[in-house]
Write an enzyme that holds these catalytic residues in place. Structure first.
Site, mmCIF file in Angstrom:
data_model
loop_
_atom_site.group_PDB
_atom_site.id
_atom_site.type_symbol
_atom_site.label_atom_id
_atom_site.label_comp_id
_atom_site.label_asym_id
_atom_site.label_seq_id
_atom_site.Cartn_x
_atom_site.Cartn_y
_atom_site.Cartn_z
ATOM 1 N N ARG A 94 0.746 -1.274 0.004
ATOM 2 C CA ARG A 94 0.168 0.232 -0.023
ATOM 3 C C ARG A 94 0.889 1.367 -0.003
ATOM 4 O O ARG A 94 0.305 2.126 0.094
ATOM 5 C CB ARG A 94 -0.808 -0.148 1.232
ATOM 6 C CG ARG A 94 -1.901 -1.111 1.207
ATOM 7 C CD ARG A 94 -2.700 -1.222 2.701
ATOM 8 N NE ARG A 94 -3.665 -0.070 2.440
ATOM 9 C CZ ARG A 94 -4.760 -0.222 2.258
ATOM 10 N NH1 ARG A 94 -5.426 -1.326 1.667
ATOM 11 N NH2 ARG A 94 -5.839 0.727 1.940
ATOM 12 N N TRP A 133 2.469 6.021 1.715
ATOM 13 C CA TRP A 133 2.549 6.447 0.363
ATOM 14 C C TRP A 133 2.086 8.132 0.622
ATOM 15 O O TRP A 133 1.008 8.478 0.762
ATOM 16 C CB TRP A 133 1.483 5.579 -0.587
ATOM 17 C CG TRP A 133 1.391 5.756 -1.885
ATOM 18 C CD1 TRP A 133 2.213 5.301 -2.789
ATOM 19 C CD2 TRP A 133 0.790 6.724 -2.754
ATOM 20 N NE1 TRP A 133 2.213 5.681 -4.141
ATOM 21 C CE2 TRP A 133 0.966 6.398 -4.098
ATOM 22 C CE3 TRP A 133 -0.376 7.680 -2.388
ATOM 23 C CZ2 TRP A 133 0.598 7.028 -5.173
ATOM 24 C CZ3 TRP A 133 -1.202 8.117 -3.572
ATOM 25 C CH2 TRP A 133 -0.535 8.015 -4.708
ATOM 26 N N GLY A 162 -5.346 7.829 4.042
ATOM 27 C CA GLY A 162 -6.480 8.751 3.176
ATOM 28 C C GLY A 162 -5.966 10.143 3.049
ATOM 29 O O GLY A 162 -4.913 10.368 3.206
ATOM 30 N N GLU A 214 -1.683 -3.046 -22.291
ATOM 31 C CA GLU A 214 -1.287 -3.672 -21.050
ATOM 32 C C GLU A 214 0.160 -3.832 -21.102
ATOM 33 O O GLU A 214 0.921 -3.533 -20.126
ATOM 34 C CB GLU A 214 -2.153 -4.880 -20.808
ATOM 35 C CG GLU A 214 -1.680 -5.615 -19.647
ATOM 36 C CD GLU A 214 -1.531 -5.222 -18.221
ATOM 37 O OE1 GLU A 214 -2.087 -4.013 -18.282
ATOM 38 O OE2 GLU A 214 -1.380 -5.808 -17.377
ATOM 39 N N LYS A 251 2.620 -2.489 -18.416
ATOM 40 C CA LYS A 251 3.711 -3.368 -17.648
ATOM 41 C C LYS A 251 5.113 -2.702 -17.510
ATOM 42 O O LYS A 251 5.853 -2.688 -16.726
ATOM 43 C CB LYS A 251 3.518 -4.655 -17.956
ATOM 44 C CG LYS A 251 2.215 -5.435 -17.649
ATOM 45 C CD LYS A 251 2.279 -5.926 -16.106
ATOM 46 C CE LYS A 251 1.387 -4.983 -15.319
ATOM 47 N NZ LYS A 251 0.109 -5.159 -15.417
ATOM 48 N N GLU A 290 5.759 0.498 -15.969
ATOM 49 C CA GLU A 290 5.680 0.804 -14.631
ATOM 50 C C GLU A 290 6.935 -0.019 -13.612
ATOM 51 O O GLU A 290 7.278 0.225 -12.750
ATOM 52 C CB GLU A 290 4.224 0.300 -13.897
ATOM 53 C CG GLU A 290 3.921 -0.985 -14.097
ATOM 54 C CD GLU A 290 2.653 -1.452 -13.504
ATOM 55 O OE1 GLU A 290 2.293 -0.821 -12.443
ATOM 56 O OE2 GLU A 290 1.933 -2.442 -13.978
ATOM 57 N N LYS A 340 0.074 -0.357 -4.355
ATOM 58 C CA LYS A 340 -0.657 -1.440 -5.080
ATOM 59 C C LYS A 340 -2.375 -1.036 -4.995
ATOM 60 O O LYS A 340 -3.280 -1.484 -5.774
ATOM 61 C CB LYS A 340 -0.827 -2.886 -4.068
ATOM 62 C CG LYS A 340 -1.467 -4.002 -4.595
ATOM 63 C CD LYS A 340 -0.842 -4.478 -5.947
ATOM 64 C CE LYS A 340 -1.521 -5.721 -6.342
ATOM 65 N NZ LYS A 340 -1.328 -5.858 -7.861
HETATM 66 C C1 F6R Z 1 -0.926 -2.082 -13.178
HETATM 67 C C2 F6R Z 1 -1.848 -1.892 -11.921
HETATM 68 C C3 F6R Z 1 -3.036 -0.894 -11.838
HETATM 69 C C4 F6R Z 1 -4.023 -1.424 -11.376
HETATM 70 C C5 F6R Z 1 -4.928 0.117 -11.237
HETATM 71 C C6 F6R Z 1 -6.573 -0.506 -10.476
HETATM 72 O O1 F6R Z 1 -0.159 -3.176 -13.120
HETATM 73 O O2 F6R Z 1 -1.763 -2.702 -11.204
HETATM 74 O O3 F6R Z 1 -3.046 -0.137 -13.043
HETATM 75 O O4 F6R Z 1 -4.824 -2.290 -12.268
HETATM 76 O O5 F6R Z 1 -4.502 0.807 -10.097
HETATM 77 O O6 F6R Z 1 -6.374 -1.238 -9.354
HETATM 78 P P1 F6R Z 1 -7.615 -2.134 -8.734
HETATM 79 O O7 F6R Z 1 -7.767 -3.244 -9.774
HETATM 80 O O8 F6R Z 1 -7.094 -2.761 -7.561
HETATM 81 O O9 F6R Z 1 -8.777 -1.473 -9.029
#
Ligand code: F6R
Length: 608
Positions: free
Chosen positions: A27, A74, A99, A480, A484, A487, A603
């Protein structure tokens, strides 16, 4: 974003807090800190950067309190320095926060006028001072928190401990998740159950607006109106061993390799293998025939899964689909028809923009269906119906197995819609389902190409820009692939619909520019070959991901081919995702980047 944890224990809790924070590092990992209370005395240790820095600090300056809170950050407000690291504290209390406090400026001005001295740039510090000011008026910790919470605007999960209170912790939730863990003579709280997995599997989730007063004997929960409420205690299944890397170097590698298994597991919940038909695990609160349009909304990789689903819904169910990234959907005031379907896709189930879009769609009277991985998440709980992906905890920041599990569920949904709308026959359904059943096998076979992909990636790591191309359902895969690579390797990459090449990006092509083309031998293959010819004619270096028929046809110069197993075109996005992920992974390995925790990312994106 950020992860928070709190423990009322019977032994010194610093080690357990750090353990839990390790599980929450997904996180955020800009800084970390813990505070404990010992014989009524508050102490804290904080450190900039990764958790290991905090660990080293604690080795030098241990804490032995039996009650404590911890945080992994974060950064949103204020640089990721030690001074801005949580917990934030006054002489009365320490607090951790996940938050954003939107009205922190006005609260700060007000508190400064009352004499509070601020030492950080964070929004969180106002919470510490706000509650402290209430306590100075003679209020107890519980009453002070009760008075302060309604004054906070924005999203938060908070955990407090107090000077002079060795057996008290207060947690509060609005907009950010918070789980309470029940132990025997011990109590815990954390941003998710995964953080608490080594300590307890008995979890209560706080509802929106809830706050909780905890002692070692139990918890008293209040709702937003201050009424005492009970939240059920659920047994969680996120077992600790799942969070191990096994014999992989990175979680991302482990998660890429888990895909045949987790996709099979997910499909088994949506498919009657004997009858070769789709059986959705839950009742739908609507009839497919009454839906005129599906609006899909998600972010990042989940959005690309939704983009593939658009092709599938339109093709199999003849159902018009509109798709948008959630951060746009929620603000663009799209005309929506009451009774239509809004579909959300999210691994974490906590993504702020996706959640806001969901609430917006709900307000407009749409049926809300979500494809989520974390079934206890806010998105899961606020949806009319959820279709779970059974990928298990995804720890690597770059989404891999969640993506293919999302595709698995979305494919089943599109087939179910097609059957219900009479757009596909039973025989067509059987054919599509049979193709899905074969996916795990094709994935296993594709993983044997890992060595070839690793060799190609070493070269890719030398490029400063990479272009990804694809058509049809391979177009979202191009997007995608580029995401990938960006990032985790920090190499600039763009994904394009192959047909768009000549409308601009072709100007970028020269001998230095690798172009990765995802093109199984399907109905649009010939068209993509023409686009590859255009690249080859300009000296571009092509890496082609295709099958045996495609490999036989693609004979232009300068092409390196990775030949995947032959499979029906209905399932290529699921299987071709693997080489796309492996290319990014091994490029990042070659460059030595921090693959599981790439810079600037987290994440679970719980801020807008
Ligand atoms: C890329 C990645 C992000 C998530 C995005 C949405 O590898 O992981 O682009 O896909 O932040 O996150 P979720 O799926 O948790 O809503």
């Amino acid at each position: 974003m950020c992860g928070i944890v709190g423990i009322l224990g019977r032994e010194p809790v610093a080690g357990q807090l750090v353990d839990a924070l390790k599980r929450l590092e997904y996180r955020g990992y800009d800084s970390a800190g813990i505070a404990t209370v010992e014989n009524g005395h508050l102490e804290r240790r904080r450190a900039e950067g990764k958790l290991k820095n905090l660990q080293e600090r604690l080795n030098r300056e241990p804490l032995s309190g039996l009650a404590g809170i911890g945080h992994t950050r974060w950064a949103t407000h204020g640089k990721p320095t030690e001074n801005n690291a949580h917990p934030h504290a006054t002489e009365r209390l320490a607090v951790v926060h996940n938050g954003i406090i939107e009205n922190f400026r006005e609260l700060r001005e007000e508190l400064e006028k009352e004499g509070a001295t601020f030492g950080t740039e964070t929004d969180t510090e106002v919470v510490a001072h706000l509650v402290t000011e209430e306590m100075k008026k003679g209020r107890s910790p519980v009453d002070a928190v009760r008075a302060a919470l309604p004054r906070l605007r924005g999203a938060f999960a908070l955990a407090f401990i107090f000077a002079g209170e060795d057996d008290m912790m207060i947690g509060a939730r609005k907009g950010s998740p918070l789980a309470i863990g029940h132990g025997s003579g011990e109590m815990y709280l954390g941003s998710d159950a995964i953080a608490l997995a080594p300590f307890t599997d008995a979890i209560s989730y706080l509802d929106e607006g809830d706050w909780a007063v905890m002692s070692r004997d139990g918890v008293q929960i209040f709702d937003v109106a201050g009424n005492a409420v009970k939240r059920p205690v659920i047994k969680t299944s996120s077992s600790a061993f799942l969070l191990d890397k096994g014999n992989h170097r990175h979680f991302m590698a482990k998660e890429i390799h888990e895909q045949p298994e987790v996709v099979a597991h997910t499909l088994s919940h949506y498919i009657d293998m004997a009858k070769e038909s789709v059986v959705l695990p839950g009742e739908l609160p609507f009839e497919w025939n009454k839906i005129e349009r599906v609006s899909i909304s998600a972010c990042g990789t989940a959005y690309y899964a939704g983009l593939v689903a658009k092709y599938w819904f339109e093709r199999y169910a003849r159902l018009p689909v509109e798709i948008d990234v959630a951060s746009e959907f929620r603000y663009r005031e799209a005309p929506l028809r009451k009774g239509d379907l809004a579909l959300f896709v999210s691994q974490s189930g906590e993504t702020a923009d996706t959640l806001a879009s969901l609430r917006y769609a709900k307000e407009q009277g749409l049926h809300v269906l979500s494809v989520v991985n974390v079934q206890t998440s806010t998105i899961a709980r606020e949806s009319d119906v959820i279709m779970p992906t059974l990928a298990g905890p995804e720890i690597g920041v770059a989404s891999t197995k969640a993506f293919t599990c999302q595709l698995s569920v979305l494919a089943c949904l599109a087939i179910a819609a097609g059957r219900a709308r009479g757009a596909i026959s039973d025989a067509e359904e059987r054919k599509l389902v049979r193709a899905l059943i074969e996916v795990p096998r094709h994935m296993n076979e594709t993983l044997t190409l890992e060595g070839d992909i690793e060799a190609l990636a070493r070269d890719l790591g030398k490029s400063s820009d990479v272009l990804y191309l694809g058509r049809g359902t391979s177009y979202p895969l191009a997007l995608e692939g580029a995401l990938k690579l960006k990032e985790i390797s920090y190499i600039h990459a763009e994904g394009y619909a192959a047909g768009e090449l000549k409308h601009g990006p072709i100007a970028l092509i020269d001998e230095t520019m690798p172009v990765i083309v995802t093109a199984p031998y399907d109905s649009v293959f010939e068209k993509t070959v023409s686009n590859m010819q255009e690249v080859a004619a300009r000296g571009g270096r092509i890496i082609l991901l295709t099958d045996s028929k495609g490999a036989a046809e693609a004979t232009m110069p300068g092409v390196t081919i990775i030949t995947l197993p032959d499979m029906p075109s209905s399932v290529t996005p699921l299987v071709y995702a693997l080489p796309v992920q492996l290319l990014a992974y091994y490029t990042a390995v070659a460059l030595g980047t921090d693959i599981d925790q790439p810079r600037n990312l987290a994440k679970s994106v719980t801020v807008e």
